[in-house]
Design a protein around this motif. Structure first.
Motif, short mmCIF file in Angstrom:
data_model
loop_
_atom_site.label_atom_id
_atom_site.label_comp_id
_atom_site.label_asym_id
_atom_site.label_seq_id
_atom_site.Cartn_x
_atom_site.Cartn_y
_atom_site.Cartn_z
N ASP A 136 -26.50 -48.80 -83.34
CA ASP A 136 -25.34 -47.92 -83.36
C ASP A 136 -25.44 -46.98 -84.56
OD1 ASP A 136 -22.88 -46.67 -83.32
OD2 ASP A 136 -21.73 -48.46 -83.84
N PRO A 137 -25.56 -45.67 -84.33
CA PRO A 137 -25.70 -44.73 -85.45
C PRO A 137 -24.54 -44.82 -86.45
CG PRO A 137 -26.03 -43.60 -83.36
CD PRO A 137 -25.58 -44.98 -83.04
N PRO A 143 -35.95 -48.05 -87.34
CA PRO A 143 -35.86 -46.88 -86.46
C PRO A 143 -36.68 -47.06 -85.18
CG PRO A 143 -37.30 -46.40 -88.30
CD PRO A 143 -36.74 -47.77 -88.54
N GLU A 144 -37.43 -48.15 -85.10
CA GLU A 144 -38.28 -48.42 -83.93
C GLU A 144 -37.46 -48.38 -82.64
OE1 GLU A 144 -41.92 -49.25 -82.13
OE2 GLU A 144 -41.58 -49.04 -84.29
N GLY A 145 -37.86 -47.55 -81.71
CA GLY A 145 -37.19 -47.46 -80.42
C GLY A 145 -35.94 -46.59 -80.43
N LEU A 146 -35.56 -46.08 -81.58
CA LEU A 146 -34.38 -45.22 -81.68
C LEU A 146 -34.82 -43.77 -81.73
CD1 LEU A 146 -32.32 -47.18 -84.37
CD2 LEU A 146 -32.16 -47.35 -81.88
N GLU A 147 -33.92 -42.89 -81.34
CA GLU A 147 -34.23 -41.46 -81.36
C GLU A 147 -33.12 -40.69 -82.04
OE1 GLU A 147 -35.02 -40.04 -77.43
OE2 GLU A 147 -36.60 -41.51 -77.07
N MET A 194 -32.49 -41.42 -87.53
CA MET A 194 -32.23 -40.91 -88.88
C MET A 194 -31.26 -41.83 -89.63
SD MET A 194 -32.22 -36.75 -88.55
CE MET A 194 -30.80 -36.70 -87.49
N ALA A 195 -30.25 -42.34 -88.94
CA ALA A 195 -29.28 -43.25 -89.56
C ALA A 195 -29.96 -44.56 -89.95
CB ALA A 195 -28.11 -43.50 -88.61
N ALA A 245 -30.16 -45.94 -93.76
CA ALA A 245 -29.66 -47.28 -94.10
C ALA A 245 -30.76 -48.11 -94.74
CB ALA A 245 -29.11 -47.98 -92.85
N ALA A 246 -31.97 -48.04 -94.20
CA ALA A 246 -33.09 -48.80 -94.77
C ALA A 246 -33.42 -48.32 -96.18
CB ALA A 246 -34.32 -48.69 -93.85
N MET A 247 -33.38 -47.02 -96.41
CA MET A 247 -33.68 -46.49 -97.74
C MET A 247 -32.58 -46.88 -98.74
SD MET A 247 -36.65 -45.20 -97.56
CE MET A 247 -37.06 -46.33 -96.23
N ALA A 248 -31.32 -46.87 -98.31
CA ALA A 248 -30.22 -47.29 -99.19
C ALA A 248 -30.38 -48.77 -99.55
CB ALA A 248 -28.87 -47.05 -98.52
N TYR A 249 -30.77 -49.57 -98.56
CA TYR A 249 -31.01 -50.99 -98.82
C TYR A 249 -32.14 -51.17 -99.84
CZ TYR A 249 -33.06 -55.57 -98.23
OH TYR A 249 -33.61 -56.80 -98.49
N LEU A 250 -33.26 -50.48 -99.62
CA LEU A 250 -34.39 -50.61 -100.54
C LEU A 250 -34.03 -50.15 -101.95
CD1 LEU A 250 -37.42 -49.49 -98.34
CD2 LEU A 250 -36.95 -51.78 -99.25
N ASP A 251 -33.34 -49.02 -102.06
CA ASP A 251 -32.93 -48.53 -103.38
C ASP A 251 -32.10 -49.58 -104.10
OD1 ASP A 251 -34.22 -46.14 -102.93
OD2 ASP A 251 -32.38 -45.02 -102.46
N GLN A 252 -31.13 -50.17 -103.40
CA GLN A 252 -30.27 -51.18 -104.00
C GLN A 252 -31.07 -52.43 -104.34
OE1 GLN A 252 -29.07 -54.27 -102.58
NE2 GLN A 252 -27.66 -54.62 -104.24
N GLU A 253 -31.99 -52.81 -103.48
CA GLU A 253 -32.81 -54.01 -103.70
C GLU A 253 -33.69 -53.84 -104.94
OE1 GLU A 253 -33.63 -57.77 -103.17
OE2 GLU A 253 -32.49 -56.76 -101.60
N PHE A 254 -34.34 -52.69 -105.06
CA PHE A 254 -35.19 -52.44 -106.22
C PHE A 254 -34.37 -52.36 -107.50
CE2 PHE A 254 -38.26 -50.33 -103.08
CZ PHE A 254 -38.93 -51.53 -102.87
N GLU A 255 -33.21 -51.73 -107.45
CA GLU A 255 -32.33 -51.66 -108.62
C GLU A 255 -31.94 -53.06 -109.08
OE1 GLU A 255 -27.73 -50.56 -109.56
OE2 GLU A 255 -28.76 -49.26 -108.12
N ARG A 256 -31.55 -53.88 -108.13
CA ARG A 256 -31.13 -55.25 -108.46
C ARG A 256 -32.32 -56.06 -109.01
NH1 ARG A 256 -28.73 -59.04 -104.02
NH2 ARG A 256 -30.36 -57.92 -102.97
N THR A 257 -33.49 -55.90 -108.42
CA THR A 257 -34.67 -56.63 -108.89
C THR A 257 -35.00 -56.21 -110.32
OG1 THR A 257 -35.53 -56.86 -106.65
CG2 THR A 257 -37.12 -57.08 -108.45
N ARG A 258 -35.00 -54.91 -110.59
CA ARG A 258 -35.28 -54.43 -111.95
C ARG A 258 -34.29 -55.01 -112.95
NH1 ARG A 258 -36.71 -49.72 -109.19
NH2 ARG A 258 -34.61 -48.93 -109.24
N GLU A 259 -33.00 -54.98 -112.60
CA GLU A 259 -31.96 -55.47 -113.52
C GLU A 259 -32.12 -56.96 -113.77
OE1 GLU A 259 -29.15 -55.65 -116.25
OE2 GLU A 259 -29.98 -53.79 -115.42
N ARG A 260 -32.38 -57.72 -112.73
CA ARG A 260 -32.54 -59.17 -112.90
C ARG A 260 -33.79 -59.50 -113.71
NH1 ARG A 260 -30.39 -62.01 -107.33
NH2 ARG A 260 -28.22 -61.42 -107.63
N LEU A 261 -34.86 -58.74 -113.53
CA LEU A 261 -36.07 -58.98 -114.32
C LEU A 261 -35.84 -58.61 -115.79
CD1 LEU A 261 -38.87 -57.90 -111.84
CD2 LEU A 261 -38.32 -60.22 -112.61
#
Length: 185
Positions: free
Chosen positions: A8-9, A85-89, A94-95, A99-115
């Protein structure tokens, strides 16, 4: 068990906001929290936390816990989000990417802070945390098999997330992040 990726977009766009991932992680790790408690923990205004929690609720990611009092805690509905995005058009693809990029950005930020905070952990915890990377030369089939084996290991102790009575004394939320990528030629 792997959930079907979101398609769902509008729901995917709801996950493209980095702060919403912080709320999801807070509720996942610490259990139900009110907007006020989220505000105190994340350093965001109560109004902003409330707004973002309501947006997550609109698309079924969180829900309010019934109980007495005016301020109701929010809890996670699903422990895992599958985004691809597999199978989506068009708009949905794009959504999903946003969403995946926002997740990765947050994940990397959290990993850096915890380290960065690693030195403040007790010695037994310091020995168990860190990052590691490996290169494997695999076929697509071997990669799928390897990933399934890793997923089985990652699923160990999953029941402790939702059932606090199963957590041994001294258990803490431990974040394991797995990324599998392939080089393109």
């Amino acid at each position: 068990m792997t959930e079907a990726p979101l398609s769902d977009p509008k729901a995917l766009r709801a996950l493209s906001h980095p702060f919403r991932w912080k709320l999801i992680q807070l509720l996942t790790e610490q259990g139900p929290r009110t907007a006020t408690q989220c505000s105190e923990k994340l350093g965001e205004s109560v109004a902003s936390c409330s707004y973002h929690l309501n947006m997550l609720a609109k698309y079924g990611f969180v829900t309010e816990v019934e109980g007495p009092g005016r301020q109701k805690p929010w809890q996670i509905v699903r422990g895992r989000q599958s985004i691809s995005p597999e199978g989506l058009e068009g708009e949905a693809a794009m959504a999903a990417e946003a969403a995946a990029m926002a997740y990765l950005d947050q994940e990397f930020e959290r990993t850096r802070e915890r380290l960065r905070q690693r030195e403040h952990l007790p010695e037994d915890w310091r020995k168990s945390v860190g990052t590691e990377g490996h290169i494997k030369f695999l076929t697509a089939e071997e990669t799928a098999e390897y990933l399934a084996e890793l997923q089985a290991v990652l699923n160990k102790y999953d029941e402790r997330r939702t059932d606090e009575s199963l957590r041994p004394e001294g258990a803490k939320p431990v974040r394991v992040f797995l990324s599998v990528t392939v080089a393109t030629e």
